[in-house]
Motif scaffolding. Sequence first.
Motif, PDB file in Angstrom:
ATOM      1  N   LYS A 272     -15.322 -17.783 -25.735  1.00  0.00           N
ATOM      2  CA  LYS A 272     -14.756 -18.387 -26.918  1.00  0.00           C
ATOM      3  C   LYS A 272     -15.056 -17.323 -27.871  1.00  0.00           C
ATOM      4  O   LYS A 272     -14.926 -16.289 -28.305  1.00  0.00           O
ATOM      5  N   PRO A 273     -14.788 -17.665 -29.212  1.00  0.00           N
ATOM      6  CA  PRO A 273     -14.830 -16.868 -30.352  1.00  0.00           C
ATOM      7  C   PRO A 273     -16.639 -16.419 -30.729  1.00  0.00           C
ATOM      8  O   PRO A 273     -17.618 -16.765 -30.051  1.00  0.00           O
ATOM      9  N   ALA A 274     -16.510 -15.304 -31.260  1.00  0.00           N
ATOM     10  CA  ALA A 274     -17.959 -15.420 -31.641  1.00  0.00           C
ATOM     11  C   ALA A 274     -19.035 -16.159 -32.446  1.00  0.00           C
ATOM     12  O   ALA A 274     -18.144 -16.578 -33.048  1.00  0.00           O
ATOM     13  N   GLU A 275     -20.150 -16.021 -31.778  1.00  0.00           N
ATOM     14  CA  GLU A 275     -20.513 -16.685 -33.086  1.00  0.00           C
ATOM     15  C   GLU A 275     -20.809 -16.623 -34.846  1.00  0.00           C
ATOM     16  O   GLU A 275     -20.805 -15.399 -35.398  1.00  0.00           O
ATOM     17  N   GLY A 276     -20.196 -17.738 -35.406  1.00  0.00           N
ATOM     18  CA  GLY A 276     -19.835 -17.216 -36.447  1.00  0.00           C
ATOM     19  C   GLY A 276     -18.641 -16.616 -37.045  1.00  0.00           C
ATOM     20  O   GLY A 276     -18.158 -16.025 -38.006  1.00  0.00           O
ATOM     21  N   GLY A 277     -17.807 -15.694 -36.011  1.00  0.00           N
ATOM     22  CA  GLY A 277     -16.697 -14.885 -36.169  1.00  0.00           C
ATOM     23  C   GLY A 277     -15.963 -15.824 -36.136  1.00  0.00           C
ATOM     24  O   GLY A 277     -15.565 -17.414 -36.763  1.00  0.00           O
ATOM     25  N   PRO A 284     -14.962 -10.431 -29.300  1.00  0.00           N
ATOM     26  CA  PRO A 284     -14.504  -8.811 -29.317  1.00  0.00           C
ATOM     27  C   PRO A 284     -15.860  -8.410 -28.379  1.00  0.00           C
ATOM     28  O   PRO A 284     -15.034  -7.240 -27.278  1.00  0.00           O
ATOM     29  N   LYS A 285     -16.855  -8.438 -28.796  1.00  0.00           N
ATOM     30  CA  LYS A 285     -17.768  -7.692 -27.752  1.00  0.00           C
ATOM     31  C   LYS A 285     -18.136  -8.558 -26.458  1.00  0.00           C
ATOM     32  O   LYS A 285     -19.155  -8.216 -25.727  1.00  0.00           O
ATOM     33  N   ALA A 286     -17.124  -9.585 -25.647  1.00  0.00           N
ATOM     34  CA  ALA A 286     -17.117 -10.341 -24.349  1.00  0.00           C
ATOM     35  C   ALA A 286     -16.960  -9.210 -23.060  1.00  0.00           C
ATOM     36  O   ALA A 286     -15.826  -8.214 -24.160  1.00  0.00           O
ATOM     37  N   ALA A 287     -16.812  -8.448 -22.420  1.00  0.00           N
ATOM     38  CA  ALA A 287     -17.133  -7.306 -21.351  1.00  0.00           C
ATOM     39  C   ALA A 287     -15.104  -7.747 -21.416  1.00  0.00           C
ATOM     40  O   ALA A 287     -14.844  -7.006 -20.570  1.00  0.00           O
ATOM     41  N   THR A 288     -15.540  -8.811 -20.817  1.00  0.00           N
ATOM     42  CA  THR A 288     -13.327  -9.255 -19.980  1.00  0.00           C
ATOM     43  C   THR A 288     -13.046  -9.480 -21.638  1.00  0.00           C
ATOM     44  O   THR A 288     -11.477 -10.205 -21.415  1.00  0.00           O
ATOM     45  N   THR A 289     -12.956  -9.613 -22.509  1.00  0.00           N
ATOM     46  CA  THR A 289     -11.571  -9.631 -23.649  1.00  0.00           C
ATOM     47  C   THR A 289     -11.428  -8.273 -24.113  1.00  0.00           C
ATOM     48  O   THR A 289     -11.468  -6.855 -24.550  1.00  0.00           O
ATOM     49  N   LEU A 290      -9.811  -7.741 -23.655  1.00  0.00           N
ATOM     50  CA  LEU A 290      -9.120  -6.942 -24.009  1.00  0.00           C
ATOM     51  C   LEU A 290      -8.860  -6.821 -25.388  1.00  0.00           C
ATOM     52  O   LEU A 290      -8.546  -7.847 -26.302  1.00  0.00           O
ATOM     53  N   PRO A 291      -9.135  -5.574 -26.009  1.00  0.00           N
ATOM     54  CA  PRO A 291      -8.402  -5.791 -27.452  1.00  0.00           C
ATOM     55  C   PRO A 291      -6.922  -5.414 -27.374  1.00  0.00           C
ATOM     56  O   PRO A 291      -6.096  -6.016 -26.768  1.00  0.00           O
ATOM     57  N   PRO A 292      -6.732  -6.262 -28.860  1.00  0.00           N
ATOM     58  CA  PRO A 292      -5.140  -6.354 -28.931  1.00  0.00           C
ATOM     59  C   PRO A 292      -4.237  -5.291 -28.340  1.00  0.00           C
ATOM     60  O   PRO A 292      -4.697  -4.244 -28.926  1.00  0.00           O
ATOM     61  N   GLN A 293      -3.084  -5.484 -27.774  1.00  0.00           N
ATOM     62  CA  GLN A 293      -1.909  -4.415 -27.366  1.00  0.00           C
ATOM     63  C   GLN A 293      -0.925  -4.593 -28.457  1.00  0.00           C
ATOM     64  O   GLN A 293      -1.073  -5.170 -29.732  1.00  0.00           O
ATOM     65  N   HIS A 294      -0.776  -3.033 -28.356  1.00  0.00           N
ATOM     66  CA  HIS A 294       0.397  -2.373 -29.115  1.00  0.00           C
ATOM     67  C   HIS A 294       1.927  -2.042 -28.932  1.00  0.00           C
ATOM     68  O   HIS A 294       2.281  -1.267 -29.733  1.00  0.00           O
ATOM     69  N   ASP A 295       1.775  -1.931 -27.463  1.00  0.00           N
ATOM     70  CA  ASP A 295       3.297  -2.020 -27.191  1.00  0.00           C
ATOM     71  C   ASP A 295       4.898  -2.539 -27.424  1.00  0.00           C
ATOM     72  O   ASP A 295       4.277  -3.867 -27.736  1.00  0.00           O
ATOM     73  N   ILE A 296       5.648  -2.063 -27.283  1.00  0.00           N
ATOM     74  CA  ILE A 296       6.603  -2.815 -27.761  1.00  0.00           C
ATOM     75  C   ILE A 296       6.913  -3.385 -26.982  1.00  0.00           C
ATOM     76  O   ILE A 296       7.275  -3.555 -25.440  1.00  0.00           O
ATOM     77  N   THR A 297       7.686  -5.048 -27.283  1.00  0.00           N
ATOM     78  CA  THR A 297       8.262  -6.019 -26.120  1.00  0.00           C
ATOM     79  C   THR A 297       8.947  -6.047 -25.993  1.00  0.00           C
ATOM     80  O   THR A 297      10.093  -6.133 -27.144  1.00  0.00           O
ATOM     81  N   ILE A 298       9.921  -6.966 -24.893  1.00  0.00           N
ATOM     82  CA  ILE A 298      11.093  -6.997 -25.073  1.00  0.00           C
ATOM     83  C   ILE A 298      11.366  -8.614 -25.711  1.00  0.00           C
ATOM     84  O   ILE A 298      12.741  -8.115 -26.921  1.00  0.00           O
ATOM     85  N   GLY A 299      10.573  -9.093 -25.726  1.00  0.00           N
ATOM     86  CA  GLY A 299      10.429 -10.249 -27.506  1.00  0.00           C
ATOM     87  C   GLY A 299      10.937  -9.145 -28.811  1.00  0.00           C
ATOM     88  O   GLY A 299      11.597  -9.846 -29.878  1.00  0.00           O
ATOM     89  N   ASP A 300      10.198  -7.880 -28.902  1.00  0.00           N
ATOM     90  CA  ASP A 300       9.826  -7.487 -30.559  1.00  0.00           C
ATOM     91  C   ASP A 300      11.587  -6.873 -31.122  1.00  0.00           C
ATOM     92  O   ASP A 300      12.122  -7.239 -31.793  1.00  0.00           O
ATOM     93  N   LEU A 301      12.137  -6.849 -29.321  1.00  0.00           N
ATOM     94  CA  LEU A 301      13.615  -5.425 -29.576  1.00  0.00           C
ATOM     95  C   LEU A 301      14.241  -6.895 -29.606  1.00  0.00           C
ATOM     96  O   LEU A 301      15.047  -6.873 -30.447  1.00  0.00           O
ATOM     97  N   LEU A 302      14.041  -7.847 -29.074  1.00  0.00           N
ATOM     98  CA  LEU A 302      15.349  -9.371 -29.396  1.00  0.00           C
ATOM     99  C   LEU A 302      15.206  -9.520 -30.849  1.00  0.00           C
ATOM    100  O   LEU A 302      16.331  -9.984 -31.208  1.00  0.00           O
TER     101      LEU A 302
END
Length: 514
Positions: A272-277, A284-302
């Motif tokens: 869920k969202p952070a309280e007040g976030g 983002p402080k939840a242990a299982t939340t992955l930080p945003p990723q920045h790799d190039i995807t096939i979508g970006d290339l298309l």
Amino acid sequence: MPRLKPLKSACLASSALALLTAALPAHAAPAGYDKIDNIVVIYAENRSFDNLYGGFPGANGLANASADEVTQLDRDGKPLSELPPSWGGLTAKGVTPAVTEAQSAHLANAVFAIDDAKGFNQGLNVITRDLWHRFYQEQMQINGGKNDKFVAWADSGGLVMGHYDGSSLPMWKVAQKYVLADNFFQGAFGGSFINHFALVCACTPFYPDADKSPVKDMIASVEPDGVTLKVADNSPVSALAGGPKFVKDGAISPDFYAVNTMQPPYQPSNNKPAEGGDPAFADPKAATTLPPQHDITIGDLLSLKGISWAWYAGAWQTALDGKNATPVPNFQFHHQPFNYFAAYAPGTPARAEHLKDGGLEGAAFIKDIDDGKLPAVTFYKPQGNLNEHGGYADVSSGDQHLADVIAHLEKSPQWAHMLVVVTYDENGGFWDHVAPPKADRWGPGNRIPAIIVSPFAKMGTVDHSQYDTTSILRFVTTRYDLPVLQGLVARDNALRANSLPVMGDLTAALDLTH
């Protein structure tokens, strides 16, 4: 599947992306590829090839498995005297009548039919319990290509050796009409999470500074070989005595790659969202939340090339509206890979354009099929109860849904120039007798079903070419003359280093000369 230098902004500006991709090699499309105007990828869940198609005529199936490939070894390397019970029972919780743990005991050390009328008689419409399908365990099960420790390193006992007679499935008939690929492997070891990344970017997600973050306690304890989890002192010595225990079976590798399921940083997410976030973000402080990723995807290339594309997620809008429910539609948050990438964060134009709602039971996706409005490259992920995943979905409901979608595609105004690939994200923990080719650190993993459907298919054939999930990206890349993702180059270089052929791009299943 290596990482490119990450972009710092939340939005991939086309100029920045152009700079990043300038060094990537590009393919010129060979003659005939331009006959395909629409590529549709349908991504089901968690079945090995032998589990569903082991009896398919002309395929490398169960009849071709040798005794050494079938016989499972215990954790000490000696053959098991019998299969252990399916720990916790064969069927999922709530299934009536249930097959209990005791009833599943004392099977011979061999494969068995889950739907055998003289055995468990659990048909394709019955939900079995889930099985481990995790990054390190799968490599331990493969055991260097012998595929003989699936039982030893499973949490589900003998169930890993179960299979079905798939000949009654609607998609079996589709495979008979078009092309069944019997040498197609999941792109990465492990589960759905990492294999969805393999499908869209041939990359592995990363958690920077994981040892100083909320995820620090989820870093796996791994032996120096980089493949084997450290076994706990209190782990049962034999698979006949219970499932294995590990010192720490975490989602994060010791060098901070996310190899098992993490939650998206944006809603919909299981966190869920952070309280007040920001309500559009996961905490983002939840242990299982992955930080945003920045790799190039096939979508970006298309997008950079001006090629239309979209990912249709079944029940996406329902999940966004907070109306997701179990067992229906049971949207799985980690099955929308683009929701992990900063380029598709809430509020970005790219998200609005490319992350589409497939609708309940795929209704919105099917409408676009019928109206001839599919983009050039389309991904479709069925909602949870229709994806065939053990533990919460049965095979027959999902298979019928796939066949229904195929029937609509065959009648689509865009059908005449279409390529459809129906495959599974990974094996779901089920054994298969074919060893995956040895390549790079990330995969490929076990063999999975793949069906190539097209007016240009070599009708009624079995394609024995070597493919994996990234073969889909290879065809898209070549068809649209895109830069080649680094993960594809790394995979082929690793295969060559092991004196193996590189991965095909699916064209061996097609006749593009007419």
